[in-house]
Write an enzyme that holds these catalytic residues in place. Sequence first.
Site, short mmCIF file in Angstrom:
data_model
loop_
_atom_site.label_atom_id
_atom_site.label_comp_id
_atom_site.label_asym_id
_atom_site.label_seq_id
_atom_site.Cartn_x
_atom_site.Cartn_y
_atom_site.Cartn_z
N ARG A 283 0.82 -1.21 0.00
CA ARG A 283 0.00 0.00 0.00
C ARG A 283 0.85 1.26 0.00
O ARG A 283 0.32 2.35 0.07
CB ARG A 283 -0.90 0.00 1.23
CG ARG A 283 -2.37 -0.25 0.91
CD ARG A 283 -3.10 -0.26 2.24
NE ARG A 283 -4.51 -0.02 2.14
CZ ARG A 283 -5.44 -0.96 2.08
NH1 ARG A 283 -5.09 -2.23 1.99
NH2 ARG A 283 -6.70 -0.64 2.09
N ARG B 11 -21.52 -1.80 1.95
CA ARG B 11 -20.77 -3.05 2.14
C ARG B 11 -21.13 -3.71 3.46
O ARG B 11 -21.22 -3.08 4.50
CB ARG B 11 -19.27 -2.76 2.10
CG ARG B 11 -18.42 -3.96 2.53
CD ARG B 11 -17.00 -3.89 2.05
NE ARG B 11 -16.23 -2.77 2.56
CZ ARG B 11 -15.00 -2.45 2.13
NH1 ARG B 11 -14.43 -3.19 1.18
NH2 ARG B 11 -14.37 -1.42 2.63
N ARG C 249 -18.38 -2.70 8.68
CA ARG C 249 -17.09 -2.38 9.28
C ARG C 249 -17.11 -0.98 9.90
O ARG C 249 -17.66 -0.06 9.32
CB ARG C 249 -15.99 -2.44 8.21
CG ARG C 249 -15.43 -3.83 8.00
CD ARG C 249 -14.63 -3.94 6.74
NE ARG C 249 -13.62 -2.89 6.57
CZ ARG C 249 -12.79 -2.81 5.53
NH1 ARG C 249 -12.86 -3.73 4.58
NH2 ARG C 249 -11.92 -1.84 5.43
P1 ADP Z 1 -10.36 -1.90 1.82
O1 ADP Z 1 -10.63 -3.28 1.33
O2 ADP Z 1 -11.61 -1.12 2.02
O3 ADP Z 1 -9.35 -1.18 0.99
P2 ADP Z 1 -8.73 -3.16 3.83
O4 ADP Z 1 -9.52 -4.21 4.52
O5 ADP Z 1 -7.80 -3.57 2.77
O6 ADP Z 1 -9.75 -2.06 3.28
O7 ADP Z 1 -7.92 -2.32 4.89
C1 ADP Z 1 -8.53 -1.80 6.04
C2 ADP Z 1 -7.48 -1.05 6.86
O8 ADP Z 1 -6.45 -1.95 7.27
C3 ADP Z 1 -6.76 0.07 6.13
O9 ADP Z 1 -7.48 1.30 6.12
C4 ADP Z 1 -5.47 0.17 6.96
O10 ADP Z 1 -5.70 0.83 8.18
C5 ADP Z 1 -5.19 -1.29 7.27
N1 ADP Z 1 -4.34 -1.90 6.22
C6 ADP Z 1 -4.70 -2.87 5.34
N2 ADP Z 1 -3.67 -3.19 4.54
C7 ADP Z 1 -2.62 -2.41 4.93
C8 ADP Z 1 -1.28 -2.27 4.49
N3 ADP Z 1 -0.79 -2.99 3.46
N4 ADP Z 1 -0.50 -1.36 5.13
C9 ADP Z 1 -0.96 -0.66 6.15
N5 ADP Z 1 -2.22 -0.72 6.61
C10 ADP Z 1 -3.05 -1.60 6.01
P1 ADP Z 2 -12.22 -3.71 -1.76
O1 ADP Z 2 -11.75 -5.06 -1.32
O2 ADP Z 2 -11.49 -3.21 -2.95
O3 ADP Z 2 -12.24 -2.73 -0.64
P2 ADP Z 2 -14.84 -4.99 -1.90
O4 ADP Z 2 -14.57 -6.21 -2.69
O5 ADP Z 2 -15.00 -5.14 -0.43
O6 ADP Z 2 -13.72 -3.85 -2.24
O7 ADP Z 2 -16.14 -4.29 -2.52
C1 ADP Z 2 -16.69 -3.12 -1.95
C2 ADP Z 2 -18.21 -3.21 -2.00
O8 ADP Z 2 -18.66 -3.12 -3.35
C3 ADP Z 2 -18.79 -4.52 -1.46
O9 ADP Z 2 -20.00 -4.23 -0.80
C4 ADP Z 2 -19.05 -5.36 -2.72
O10 ADP Z 2 -20.14 -6.25 -2.56
C5 ADP Z 2 -19.37 -4.30 -3.75
N1 ADP Z 2 -18.90 -4.62 -5.10
C6 ADP Z 2 -17.73 -5.23 -5.45
N2 ADP Z 2 -17.60 -5.32 -6.78
C7 ADP Z 2 -18.71 -4.73 -7.32
C8 ADP Z 2 -19.17 -4.50 -8.67
N3 ADP Z 2 -18.44 -4.88 -9.73
N4 ADP Z 2 -20.35 -3.87 -8.82
C9 ADP Z 2 -21.08 -3.46 -7.74
N5 ADP Z 2 -20.70 -3.65 -6.47
C10 ADP Z 2 -19.52 -4.28 -6.25
#
Ligand code: ADP
Ligand code: ADP
Length: 223
Positions: free
Chosen positions: A94, A132, A165
């Site tokens: 990241r 989500r 979340r």
């Molecule tokens: P999203 O899928 O919405 O991008 P994640 O579940 O990947 O969210 O991440 C949630 C939180 O976990 C981030 O906002 C950060 O605080 C922490 N996090 C996840 N991956 C990393 C990373 N590679 N480095 C630092 N913090 C991380």
């Molecule tokens: P990320 O891991 O990048 O943070 P997620 O996979 O958690 O993203 O997806 C974020 C939200 O959008 C979830 O609620 C998921 O169900 C929805 N979502 C994911 N892909 C699509 C898509 N192609 N069209 C509409 N909604 C989606």
Amino acid sequence: MAANDRKFIVFIGPPGSGKGTQAQIIRERLGLPQVATGDLFRYNLKNNTELGLLAKQYMDAGELVPNEVTIRMVEERLSREDCAKGAILDGFPRNLKQAVALDKMLAPYGGVTVAPLFEVDDDVVVERISGRRICRQCGAVYHVKFNPPKRDSICDVCGGELYQRDDDRPETVKTRLFVYYKQTAPIIGYYFCRGILEDINAMQPMEDVTRALLDVLAKYGIR
Ligand code: ADP
Ligand code: ADP
Ligand code: ZN
């Protein structure tokens, strides 16, 4: 298996772009585990580990967890048996420091294979994140409108309870997007320069994103 037969896929994209959703769809088919740093932190928090409690402060604020602990956690995860053929990295690296650290870890296996970039507009991100829902038990991802569970608030896969979340509140989402553009976006150039960055239109319906992704991965011998 020869070391460089390992396939490491790095998903890049803003929060809510669909990285986790796609990783969950393709992981079984490809026989590669999903290594999601956010999930690993949430798992630690659920089990009240020191790492989980540390990570929580940063996650709640929408900031990145410090590199040192994050990198150590990924290194440990990638050393496990189920990563013997590679992995889908979802949410790591990241920032540039993490990208360099990952290169070091993967040097014996030929490095990162491909880096799909999930492209979505900011307004779509906000809409996706606000709806989500995650399964408390198995981590399956839903959306109240775009991917609803069959039964309200119950996971289709395992029957677990769905929750929102803490960091998916609108105020925190703003910070997370800012952090993405400022700290994570530079890694796009890093992989582009190596010729392994692949743009994916992540605004399409889920099935279409999956198809686009699988087409791209096939070009790298991942199928
Ligand atoms: P999203 O899928 O919405 O991008 P994640 O579940 O990947 O969210 O991440 C949630 C939180 O976990 C981030 O906002 C950060 O605080 C922490 N996090 C996840 N991956 C990393 C990373 N590679 N480095 C630092 N913090 C991380
Ligand atoms: P990320 O891991 O990048 O943070 P997620 O996979 O958690 O993203 O997806 C974020 C939200 O959008 C979830 O609620 C998921 O169900 C929805 N979502 C994911 N892909 C699509 C898509 N192609 N069209 C509409 N909604 C989606
Ligand atoms: Zn579940």
